[in-house]
Design a protein around this motif. Structure first.
Motif, PDB file in Angstrom:
ATOM      1  N   VAL A  53      19.016  -8.754  55.201  1.00 30.62           N
ATOM      2  CA  VAL A  53      19.823  -8.792  53.982  1.00 30.62           C
ATOM      3  C   VAL A  53      19.311  -7.770  52.974  1.00 30.62           C
ATOM      4  CG1 VAL A  53      20.485 -10.230  52.010  1.00 30.62           C
ATOM      5  CG2 VAL A  53      20.524 -11.181  54.309  1.00 30.62           C
ATOM      6  N   GLY A  54      17.974  -7.644  52.869  1.00 29.38           N
ATOM      7  CA  GLY A  54      17.414  -6.663  51.949  1.00 29.38           C
ATOM      8  C   GLY A  54      17.791  -5.253  52.343  1.00 29.38           C
ATOM      9  N   SER A  57      21.407  -4.744  51.431  1.00 27.17           N
ATOM     10  CA  SER A  57      21.541  -4.580  49.990  1.00 27.17           C
ATOM     11  C   SER A  57      21.169  -3.161  49.578  1.00 27.17           C
ATOM     12  CB  SER A  57      20.644  -5.597  49.268  1.00 27.17           C
ATOM     13  OG  SER A  57      20.698  -5.404  47.868  1.00 27.17           O
ATOM     14  N   ARG A  61      23.546  -0.310  47.718  1.00 24.60           N
ATOM     15  CA  ARG A  61      23.185   0.429  46.509  1.00 24.60           C
ATOM     16  C   ARG A  61      23.355   1.934  46.710  1.00 24.60           C
ATOM     17  NH1 ARG A  61      19.054  -3.491  46.246  1.00 24.60           N
ATOM     18  NH2 ARG A  61      17.585  -2.041  47.242  1.00 24.60           N
ATOM     19  N   SER A  85      25.893  -5.734  46.374  1.00 23.25           N
ATOM     20  CA  SER A  85      24.449  -5.540  46.420  1.00 23.25           C
ATOM     21  C   SER A  85      23.722  -6.595  45.584  1.00 23.25           C
ATOM     22  CB  SER A  85      24.096  -4.138  45.913  1.00 23.25           C
ATOM     23  OG  SER A  85      22.705  -3.948  45.867  1.00 23.25           O
ATOM     24  N   SER A  87      24.783  -9.648  44.912  1.00 25.83           N
ATOM     25  CA  SER A  87      24.864 -10.939  45.626  1.00 25.83           C
ATOM     26  C   SER A  87      23.832 -11.006  46.744  1.00 25.83           C
ATOM     27  CB  SER A  87      26.270 -11.124  46.183  1.00 25.83           C
ATOM     28  OG  SER A  87      27.231 -11.161  45.142  1.00 25.83           O
ATOM     29  N   LEU A  88      23.699  -9.893  47.470  1.00 26.86           N
ATOM     30  CA  LEU A  88      22.727  -9.867  48.562  1.00 26.86           C
ATOM     31  C   LEU A  88      21.293  -9.946  48.030  1.00 26.86           C
ATOM     32  CD1 LEU A  88      24.310  -7.207  50.954  1.00 26.86           C
ATOM     33  CD2 LEU A  88      24.277  -9.696  51.225  1.00 26.86           C
ATOM     34  N   THR A  89      21.059  -9.350  46.878  1.00 27.44           N
ATOM     35  CA  THR A  89      19.722  -9.440  46.279  1.00 27.44           C
ATOM     36  C   THR A  89      19.387 -10.880  45.908  1.00 27.44           C
ATOM     37  OG1 THR A  89      19.884  -7.178  45.415  1.00 27.44           O
ATOM     38  CG2 THR A  89      18.276  -8.639  44.377  1.00 27.44           C
ATOM     39  N   THR A  92      18.602 -12.708  49.070  1.00 32.57           N
ATOM     40  CA  THR A  92      17.251 -12.375  49.523  1.00 32.57           C
ATOM     41  C   THR A  92      16.204 -13.171  48.743  1.00 32.57           C
ATOM     42  OG1 THR A  92      17.946 -10.136  50.107  1.00 32.57           O
ATOM     43  CG2 THR A  92      15.590 -10.510  49.827  1.00 32.57           C
TER      44      THR A  92
END
Length: 216
Positions: A53-54, A57, A61, A85, A87-89, A92
């Motif tokens: 996921v990181g 993300s 970006r 990005s 949301s994914l952060t 994470t």
């Protein structure tokens, strides 16, 4: 100052128990470590997901920065990438917190598995060893300062079972009062055996000086 009895059989017994306690501690340390590692592996999929996921993300970006370079429409094109990005952060961060919770649980369980059985054994073993050491230190101070074994004979008469005293003398108190060197020697030998000390060489019955009759 030693921490073990001078008598071979007592020394072997004490040493065996001490070694058993050390082995018990090491075994449960290994078991606790195994439990810690086993529970910690539960978080491996979460760690992998966090990395994936990181990475995604970061790619979003980069895409947002590329989209921002489009003339006129760059700002509008960037917004969806930034939102995804972000949301994914957050995802994470949530996954990493779950991983940390699992790692804390693994550490707690590992320590509990180690400490509970080891503490129970040490709580039973340590007071016995400390009491023996204190008794041995006190007894050695007396036995090293004088060849007179009256004190140990008196302690034997006060602490030994009646059947033990009866095997030494039909009337050990009267024999002690009369200064019977043989009885005093045997009584002291019994008490010194309980303490873990050897009878001093100078304390053989032939070398003990009897007290005058009637002296207490």
């Amino acid at each position: 100052m030693g921490i073990y009895a001078r008598r071979p059989w007592r020394f072997v017994g004490q040493l065996s128990v001490d070694v058993a306690v050390v082995v018990w501690t090491v075994v449960w340390w290994l078991v606790g470590s195994a439990v810690h590692d086993a529970v910690r592996t539960v978080a491996d999929p979460a760690r992998q997901a966090s990395g994936t996921v990181g990475s995604l993300s970061g790619q979003l970006r980069d895409a947002a920065e590329q989209a921002a370079r489009v003339p006129a429409a760059g700002v509008a094109l960037r917004q969806p990438f930034d939102a995804a990005s972000g949301s994914l952060t957050q995802l994470t961060t949530t996954i990493d917190e779950q991983v940390r919770s699992i790692e804390r649980l693994a550490a707690l369980l590992g320590w509990l598995v180690f400490l509970i059985p080891v503490t129970i054994v040490i709580a039973s073993w340590l007071p016995v060893r400390v009491r023996f050491f204190l008794r041995l230190r006190a007894a050695r101070r007396f036995i090293d300062s004088s060849a007179d074994l009256d004190l140990f004979a008196l302690r034997a008469m006060a602490s030994q079972p009646m059947h033990v005293l009866a095997r030494i003398s039909p009337d050990p108190v009267a024999a002690w009062r009369a200064g019977d060197a043989t009885v005093i020697h045997k009584l002291a030998e019994v008490e010194l055996r309980r303490t873990g000390l050897r009878m001093p060489a100078i304390a053989s019955p032939a070398l003990l000086t009897p007290r005058p009759p009637g002296q207490e």
